[in-house]
Design a protein around this motif. Structure first.
Motif, PDB file in Angstrom:
ATOM      1  N   CYS A  51       0.798  -1.222   0.000  1.00  0.00           N
ATOM      2  CA  CYS A  51       0.000   0.000   0.000  1.00  0.00           C
ATOM      3  C   CYS A  51       0.829   1.270   0.000  1.00  0.00           C
ATOM      4  O   CYS A  51       0.538   2.210   0.739  1.00  0.00           O
ATOM      5  CB  CYS A  51      -0.968  -0.036   1.184  1.00  0.00           C
ATOM      6  N   GLU A  61      -5.281  -8.909 -10.240  1.00  0.00           N
ATOM      7  CA  GLU A  61      -5.867  -7.950  -9.301  1.00  0.00           C
ATOM      8  C   GLU A  61      -6.958  -7.131  -9.977  1.00  0.00           C
ATOM      9  O   GLU A  61      -6.920  -6.887 -11.181  1.00  0.00           O
ATOM     10  CB  GLU A  61      -4.795  -7.009  -8.754  1.00  0.00           C
ATOM     11  N   THR A  62      -7.919  -6.717  -9.186  1.00  0.00           N
ATOM     12  CA  THR A  62      -8.964  -5.806  -9.635  1.00  0.00           C
ATOM     13  C   THR A  62      -8.947  -4.590  -8.716  1.00  0.00           C
ATOM     14  O   THR A  62      -8.314  -4.608  -7.664  1.00  0.00           O
ATOM     15  CB  THR A  62     -10.358  -6.471  -9.557  1.00  0.00           C
ATOM     16  N   HIS A  64     -11.317  -3.658  -6.948  1.00  0.00           N
ATOM     17  CA  HIS A  64     -11.982  -4.080  -5.712  1.00  0.00           C
ATOM     18  C   HIS A  64     -11.003  -4.770  -4.767  1.00  0.00           C
ATOM     19  O   HIS A  64     -10.963  -4.466  -3.569  1.00  0.00           O
ATOM     20  CB  HIS A  64     -13.157  -5.002  -6.041  1.00  0.00           C
ATOM     21  N   THR A  65     -10.179  -5.692  -5.284  1.00  0.00           N
ATOM     22  CA  THR A  65      -9.222  -6.388  -4.410  1.00  0.00           C
ATOM     23  C   THR A  65      -8.160  -5.436  -3.892  1.00  0.00           C
ATOM     24  O   THR A  65      -7.751  -5.531  -2.734  1.00  0.00           O
ATOM     25  CB  THR A  65      -8.559  -7.581  -5.124  1.00  0.00           C
ATOM     26  N   ILE A  66      -7.734  -4.495  -4.730  1.00  0.00           N
ATOM     27  CA  ILE A  66      -6.738  -3.510  -4.290  1.00  0.00           C
ATOM     28  C   ILE A  66      -7.347  -2.590  -3.236  1.00  0.00           C
ATOM     29  O   ILE A  66      -6.715  -2.274  -2.232  1.00  0.00           O
ATOM     30  CB  ILE A  66      -6.209  -2.699  -5.491  1.00  0.00           C
ATOM     31  N   SER A  67      -8.589  -2.183  -3.456  1.00  0.00           N
ATOM     32  CA  SER A  67      -9.284  -1.328  -2.492  1.00  0.00           C
ATOM     33  C   SER A  67      -9.398  -2.014  -1.134  1.00  0.00           C
ATOM     34  O   SER A  67      -9.155  -1.392  -0.100  1.00  0.00           O
ATOM     35  CB  SER A  67     -10.668  -0.985  -3.031  1.00  0.00           C
ATOM     36  N   ASP A  68      -9.734  -3.294  -1.142  1.00  0.00           N
ATOM     37  CA  ASP A  68      -9.827  -4.038   0.119  1.00  0.00           C
ATOM     38  C   ASP A  68      -8.465  -4.175   0.782  1.00  0.00           C
ATOM     39  O   ASP A  68      -8.326  -3.996   1.990  1.00  0.00           O
ATOM     40  CB  ASP A  68     -10.411  -5.435  -0.124  1.00  0.00           C
ATOM     41  N   LYS A  69      -7.453  -4.497  -0.003  1.00  0.00           N
ATOM     42  CA  LYS A  69      -6.114  -4.731   0.549  1.00  0.00           C
ATOM     43  C   LYS A  69      -5.519  -3.446   1.110  1.00  0.00           C
ATOM     44  O   LYS A  69      -4.859  -3.468   2.149  1.00  0.00           O
ATOM     45  CB  LYS A  69      -5.201  -5.300  -0.538  1.00  0.00           C
ATOM     46  N   CYS A  70      -5.757  -2.325   0.443  1.00  0.00           N
ATOM     47  CA  CYS A  70      -5.108  -1.070   0.822  1.00  0.00           C
ATOM     48  C   CYS A  70      -6.030  -0.104   1.561  1.00  0.00           C
ATOM     49  O   CYS A  70      -5.620   1.019   1.872  1.00  0.00           O
ATOM     50  CB  CYS A  70      -4.557  -0.391  -0.419  1.00  0.00           C
ATOM     51  N   SER A  71      -7.241  -0.500   1.810  1.00  0.00           N
ATOM     52  CA  SER A  71      -8.219   0.334   2.538  1.00  0.00           C
ATOM     53  C   SER A  71      -8.417   1.689   1.876  1.00  0.00           C
ATOM     54  O   SER A  71      -8.447   2.728   2.531  1.00  0.00           O
ATOM     55  CB  SER A  71      -7.778   0.528   3.987  1.00  0.00           C
ATOM     56  N   ASP A  86     -13.418  -1.382 -14.959  1.00  0.00           N
ATOM     57  CA  ASP A  86     -13.258  -2.788 -15.330  1.00  0.00           C
ATOM     58  C   ASP A  86     -12.043  -3.011 -16.224  1.00  0.00           C
ATOM     59  O   ASP A  86     -11.678  -4.152 -16.488  1.00  0.00           O
ATOM     60  CB  ASP A  86     -14.514  -3.300 -16.033  1.00  0.00           C
TER      61      ASP A  86
END
Length: 101
Positions: A51, A61-62, A64-71, A86
């Motif tokens: 992050c 990676e998407t 969404h997954t980056i957003s979850d991982k990096c808050s 997309d």
């Protein structure tokens, strides 16, 4: 004349064995690299420091997954160069601003 097909078969056999040895050696060499070796590339760097403010999208990676991982729920809003959420691909550079410390 029987020696010609036998010689062809022997040379194919030797070539196959040589190819197998080369592949085995390269696989073994790749597996023996230490995990902290910087030669493995940016993907390893991204995993070890996921992050940073500047983030390089990795394979699979998407947003969404980056957003979850990096808050960071506002990745699209903070990155005007992303026109289609997309259409994210490996190597894309994005700005990350975590919402929590």
């Amino acid at each position: 004349m029987a020696s010609k097909p036998m010689a062809d078969a022997a040379s194919w056999y030797c070539a196959t064995i040589l190819l197998a040895l080369i592949l085995f050696a390269s696989i073994r060499e790749n597996n023996s690299m230490p995990d902290n070796d910087p030669v493995r590339g940016a993907k390893h760097f991204v995993i070890s420091r996921p992050c940073d403010e500047i983030y390089v999208v990795g394979e699979g990676e998407t947003l969404h997954t980056i957003s979850d991982k990096c808050s960071d729920p506002f990745i699209v809003e903070r990155n005007p160069h992303i026109h289609d959420p997309d259409d994210v691909f490996p190597g894309l550079v994005i700005k990350i601003t975590p919402s929590r410390p």
